[in-house]
Design an enzyme around this catalytic site. Structure first.
Site, PDB file in Angstrom:
ATOM      1  N   LEU A 129       0.694  -1.123  -0.133  1.00 56.63           N
ATOM      2  CA  LEU A 129       0.078  -0.152  -0.116  1.00 56.63           C
ATOM      3  C   LEU A 129       0.869   1.343   0.077  1.00 56.63           C
ATOM      4  O   LEU A 129       0.576   2.078  -0.643  1.00 56.63           O
ATOM      5  CB  LEU A 129      -0.855  -0.035   1.258  1.00 56.63           C
ATOM      6  CG  LEU A 129      -1.801   1.278   1.516  1.00 56.63           C
ATOM      7  CD1 LEU A 129      -2.971   1.280   0.315  1.00 56.63           C
ATOM      8  CD2 LEU A 129      -2.402   1.183   2.898  1.00 56.63           C
ATOM      9  N   ALA A 130       1.977   1.204   0.741  1.00 51.60           N
ATOM     10  CA  ALA A 130       2.781   2.335   0.898  1.00 51.60           C
ATOM     11  C   ALA A 130       4.230   1.750   0.980  1.00 51.60           C
ATOM     12  O   ALA A 130       4.463   0.512   1.723  1.00 51.60           O
ATOM     13  CB  ALA A 130       2.265   3.165   1.860  1.00 51.60           C
ATOM     14  N   ALA A 132       8.161   3.105   2.520  1.00 51.84           N
ATOM     15  CA  ALA A 132       9.277   4.232   2.737  1.00 51.84           C
ATOM     16  C   ALA A 132      10.617   3.658   2.897  1.00 51.84           C
ATOM     17  O   ALA A 132      10.986   2.472   3.010  1.00 51.84           O
ATOM     18  CB  ALA A 132       8.792   4.784   4.217  1.00 51.84           C
ATOM     19  N   ALA A 135      10.445   1.085   6.426  1.00 55.08           N
ATOM     20  CA  ALA A 135       9.417  -0.120   6.460  1.00 55.08           C
ATOM     21  C   ALA A 135       8.575   0.203   5.146  1.00 55.08           C
ATOM     22  O   ALA A 135       8.864   1.053   4.270  1.00 55.08           O
ATOM     23  CB  ALA A 135       8.567   0.094   7.702  1.00 55.08           C
ATOM     24  N   GLN A 136       7.586  -0.933   5.041  1.00 54.58           N
ATOM     25  CA  GLN A 136       6.883  -1.105   3.825  1.00 54.58           C
ATOM     26  C   GLN A 136       5.545  -1.518   4.514  1.00 54.58           C
ATOM     27  O   GLN A 136       5.268  -2.354   5.626  1.00 54.58           O
ATOM     28  CB  GLN A 136       7.196  -2.063   2.730  1.00 54.58           C
ATOM     29  CG  GLN A 136       6.553  -2.369   1.554  1.00 54.58           C
ATOM     30  CD  GLN A 136       7.211  -2.911   0.620  1.00 54.58           C
ATOM     31  OE1 GLN A 136       8.311  -2.307   0.058  1.00 54.58           O
ATOM     32  NE2 GLN A 136       6.995  -4.021   0.307  1.00 54.58           N
ATOM     33  N   VAL A 137       4.268  -1.227   4.145  1.00 54.18           N
ATOM     34  CA  VAL A 137       3.022  -1.512   4.411  1.00 54.18           C
ATOM     35  C   VAL A 137       2.167  -2.067   3.239  1.00 54.18           C
ATOM     36  O   VAL A 137       2.140  -1.777   2.132  1.00 54.18           O
ATOM     37  CB  VAL A 137       2.055  -0.246   4.883  1.00 54.18           C
ATOM     38  CG1 VAL A 137       0.810  -0.471   5.281  1.00 54.18           C
ATOM     39  CG2 VAL A 137       2.651   0.668   6.156  1.00 54.18           C
ATOM     40  N   ASP A 287       6.072  13.975  14.390  1.00 53.73           N
ATOM     41  CA  ASP A 287       6.159  13.667  12.758  1.00 53.73           C
ATOM     42  C   ASP A 287       4.914  13.995  12.130  1.00 53.73           C
ATOM     43  O   ASP A 287       4.461  13.188  11.195  1.00 53.73           O
ATOM     44  CB  ASP A 287       6.789  12.341  12.671  1.00 53.73           C
ATOM     45  CG  ASP A 287       7.546  12.146  11.417  1.00 53.73           C
ATOM     46  OD1 ASP A 287       7.811  13.549  10.759  1.00 53.73           O
ATOM     47  OD2 ASP A 287       7.576  11.054  10.884  1.00 53.73           O
TER      48      ASP A 287
END
Length: 543
Positions: A129-130, A132, A135-137, A287
């Site tokens: 889904l996303a 970075a 990490a990854q989602v 953040d």
């Protein structure tokens, strides 16, 4: 240096030269090597000579990868270290990188869970889904309830990459601090230490899960902020599972307006959420950039913020909150003397600081800001100017306040993007005044008394014994004092007696000497014998 470190150093140097960043280096003997490399590595050309230096710096950090992207993001908040044109470009850095293989992500999740993913989840989407830098989602559903969830997984083998780049950063910072005197006040090694701690913390998703749970508890039932629930029993160090939310990204103004969102209320609630976190909870999401903030679309007339990614949070103690509240109130009352004195009283600048000079420096910087209408004043820039001025008077950097200032800039930026006429002062002032009222006066005294009541109630049964023990110890102490005083008086009497006998004896001995010179031998002998006797008696009295 190891071969891998040398290879990475060459890559960094190559990127630096390709973006013409040797222009950033000061004219110093240590920096001549990179400048000479420009001539030695003649095949590496500046690819973007027409672009401004700040933009080239941002593009170079993006090319160097996640460690440097995040470092640039952190440095964008340190405007005491960088000129505005560089800091503004660093603030544009986006933590978005190409996703890694979905099957690899699944393997990493199963390693964390200790079994096949199908034991816990269904409908796992192997397409992320996303994605970075850390990490990854991915999305899925809980097997038992069918509830939609998201799984955040740490990139495999990211730690060695981070540690290798951090080691190089330390080497560079140490060289700079050792050989460039004018750079020492910037404390480059401390900057890297602070960055390393922040980055390593982000590698442990248990910390983020704990932060999210705390923030969710603080705003339980609130109409202003919603924090997704963490599914703790299937979360671990490298995997965090939480409920999936659907919202409109806060920066998508067009979609928010199309949805009929009350933009004024949404902007004011952003400010309210921030000051509630700071002054009520002493715990704030640090953040809050647009990628981590969404808006609940269900009730556009009563909009609710949704906060994601609680990896970085800030905490404030009572002194920090008092500093913030009194300084902001002092600013808006144009009481710069009070602002200067607050810094000295708190110990953040040396006690010997000349308060008149400090007040004058603050006034010069802040008067132009407060000449504007209140609705145009930026709290974040007020604090930034204050920090920069205080650093000239040897104020130590306060990491928690730097985080707060960065978050305040985010909140202000979002608020004014949503509703340009937003008056932050009108929204913030009640929080400041209410908090100050609770700290000073009868109400504050009663509150403190109420807070201490359970402690004293617990200790109350012990009170008679404590009183008895105190009285008994007091009686014993009085008896000891009486004995000591009696001994002291006896000692003084003995000293006086001894002094008298010594003086008489000395006088008789002198008389015996005079009589002896006058040939009155018998009387001289008697006088001498008596004088010696008195001396012996005085010696005994002194014992």
């Amino acid at each position: 240096m190891t071969p891998s470190e040398l290879k990475r150093l060459y890559q960094i140097t190559k990127v630096q030269l390709e973006y013409g960043l040797d222009e950033l280096l000061p004219d110093h003997a240590l920096t001549q090597l990179p400048k000479r490399l420009r001539k030695g590595l003649f095949w590496i050309k500046n690819r973007y000579p027409e672009k401004p230096l700040g933009e080239r710096l941002r593009l170079a950090l993006q090319e160097l990868g996640p460690v440097w992207i995040k470092f640039g993001q952190m440095m964008s908040t340190r405007r005491d270290l960088f000129p505005p044109h560089l800091a503004d470009q660093l603030a544009l850095l986006q933590d978005q990188v190409a996703p890694f293989d979905g099957q690899l992500a699944k393997d990493q999740m199963e390693l964390s869970l200790g079994g096949p993913l199908e034991n816990w989840f269904t409908d796992f989407d192997i397409v992320p889904l996303a994605s970075a830098s850390i990490a990854q989602v991915h999305t899925a559903k809980l097997k038992e309830s069918g509830r939609e969830i998201v799984l955040k997984v740490i990139r495999p083998d990211i730690r060695p990459v981070i540690e290798a780049d951090i080691r190089l950063m330390y080497r560079m910072a140490t060289l700079v601090e050792k050989h460039i005197p004018e750079a020492r006040r910037l404390k480059p090694v401390e900057v890297i230490e602070e960055y390393e701690k922040t980055l390593i913390d982000e590698l442990d998703l248990r910390r983020e899960a704990s932060n999210a749970m705390q923030l969710r508890r603080n705003f339980e039932g609130s109409e202003e902020l919603y924090v997704p629930e963490v599914i703790l029993d299937v979360s671990s160090e490298h995997l965090m599972v939480s409920e999936r939310i659907y919202g409109i990204q806060v920066s998508d103004i067009e979609q928010l307006e199309k949805n009929g969102t009350n933009m004024k209320l949404l902007a004011e609630r952003g400010v309210s959420v921030f000051f509630t976190q700071v002054f009520r909870d002493s715990f704030f999401h640090a953040d809050m950039h647009p990628g981590n903030v969404f808006v609940n679309p269900d009730n556009p007339e009563n909009p609710q913020w949704i906060g994601l990614d609680c990896g970085i949070v800030g905490t404030l103690n009572k002194e920090d909150k008092r500093y913030l509240a009194e300084n902001l109130l002092g600013f808006f009352n144009s009481d710069y003397r009070k602002v200067a004195q607050l810094h000295i009283d708190s110990g953040w600048v040396p006690a010997e600081t000349n308060v008149e000079e400090f007040e004058f420096a603050i006034r010069i910087v802040c008067e132009p800001i407060f000449a504007k209408p209140l609705g145009e004043i930026s709290f974040g820039h007020v604090l930034l100017n204050l920090f920069n001025t205080a650093r000239r008077f040897n104020m130590e950097v306060q990491p928690q306040l730097v985080l707060l200032q960065k978050t305040l800039l985010y909140v202000e930026g979002l608020g004014r993007q949503l509703y340009p006429q937003l008056d932050l002062w009108a929204t913030a002032k009640p929080f400041l005044e209410t908090w100050m009222a609770k700290q000073i006066g009868p109400a504050a005294f009663l509150t403190a008394l109420t807070e201490k009541a359970p402690f004293w109630a617990e200790k109350l049964p012990e009170l008679p014994d404590l009183v008895y023990d105190s009285l008994r110890q007091g009686k014993v102490l009085n008896q000891r004092m009486d004995k000591l005083y009696a001994g002291y008086r006896q000692s003084k009497r003995q000293q006086a007696k001894g002094q008298f006998l010594f003086n008489v004896g000395a006088t008789l001995l002198i008389c015996s000497a005079v009589l002896l010179t006058s040939n009155i031998t018998a009387l001289a002998s008697i006088s001498a014998a008596t004088g010696v006797t008195f001396w012996l008696l005085s010696w005994r009295a002194y014992r």
